[in-house]
Design a protein around this motif. Structure first.
Motif: not given
Length: 270
Positions: A71-99
């Motif tokens: 479900a998440v992969a499908s919404r991501w594809m709809n919103q960004f037109g491509r699958p989530m990649d490791d750079k996206d994971v890095d960006r979310i992780y780097n936001t997650f960590l200080p929070l």
């Protein structure tokens, strides 16, 4: 009976997970912050229920696994037109960590019964290890906050302390054994509220105990839980219990408050 430990028939160590097991009833600290991190990093919405799905994994791998939920992969594809990649994971992780570092201490209250169980373990000379899907810089904050509230395990291993990584591999559980100087995996018990944490214990050759109501599987706040009907709790037990049984968990209990009777039963079997 296999190889005997030098300790005869005694449980030597209990290795406890953190959120949802000893502190943070319902395992809310990571859940709520995953939702925030996706929103802040990518303006992308995930639900609390989705955030809980891969719980127990190290947090980078948790984010990656979230992106792979259909479900998440499908919404991501709809919103960004491509699958989530490791750079996206890095960006979310780097936001997650200080929070997570800022907020984890807010979720450090001991789960009801946990401090009594810890005292019972100490009285019996059983060592207390711990490990977590939190990385070291978050776990250090939580260890300090929990100590102020009366919980001080003898060892604490974070998911990024070891080169092979975290759960469902056995490495954090085995590192606890080394730190605690225990002599046999057969005399150690892994206690967790998530399936990756149970697989970690099984992969390490330890006894495993799954917690049905205090953590991620039920996912209620303490006040929601206290107000819940017996019928609701029974339904939660049924759903969580089924998952833990399918995973091959040795014992399944409501919360850490019920651990002493499990240990007495294991000692009879040893």
């Amino acid at each position: 009976m296999g190889m005997r430990s030098t300790h005869g028939y005694k449980v030597e160590a209990v290795i406890l997970d953190w959120a949802g097991t000893v502190v943070d009833f319902g395992s809310w600290a990571p859940t709520a912050i995953f939702v925030e991190a996706f929103r802040d990093a990518c303006d992308f919405k995930i639900t609390l229920k989705e955030a809980r799905e891969p719980m127990g994994l190290g947090k980078w791998h948790h984010i990656k696994a979230l992106g792979e939920l259909p479900a998440v992969a499908s919404r991501w594809m709809n919103q960004f037109g491509r699958p989530m990649d490791d750079k996206d994971v890095d960006r979310i992780y780097n936001t997650f960590l200080p929070l997570q570092k800022v907020r984890v201490a807010e979720y450090s209250d001991p789960i009801p019964g946990s401090l009594d169980t810890v005292e019972w373990l100490r009285h019996r000379g059983i060592k207390i290890g711990s490990c977590s899907g939190y990385p070291r810089e978050v776990l250090d904050v939580l260890v300090e906050a929990a100590a102020r509230k009366g919980y001080r395990p003898d060892a604490a291993v974070a998911c990024d302390d070891l080169a092979p990584g975290g759960r469902p591999g056995p490495w954090m559980a085995l590192q606890n054994m080394i730190d605690l100087h225990t002599s046999s995996v057969k005399h150690c018990i892994k206690v967790d509220d998530s399936l990756p944490g149970i697989y970690e214990g099984l992969n390490a050759g330890m006894w495993t105990v799954g917690l049905m109501l205090s953590g991620n599987e039920t996912g209620m706040t303490l006040s929601q839980f206290n107000e819940a009907s017996e019928q609701t709790k029974e339904k939660c037990r049924r759903i969580a219990g089924q998952k833990f049984r399918s995973a091959g968990c040795h014992y399944i209990i409501d919360s850490i408050a019920d651990l002493p009777e499990v240990i007495q039963d294991i000692e009879k079997q040893l």
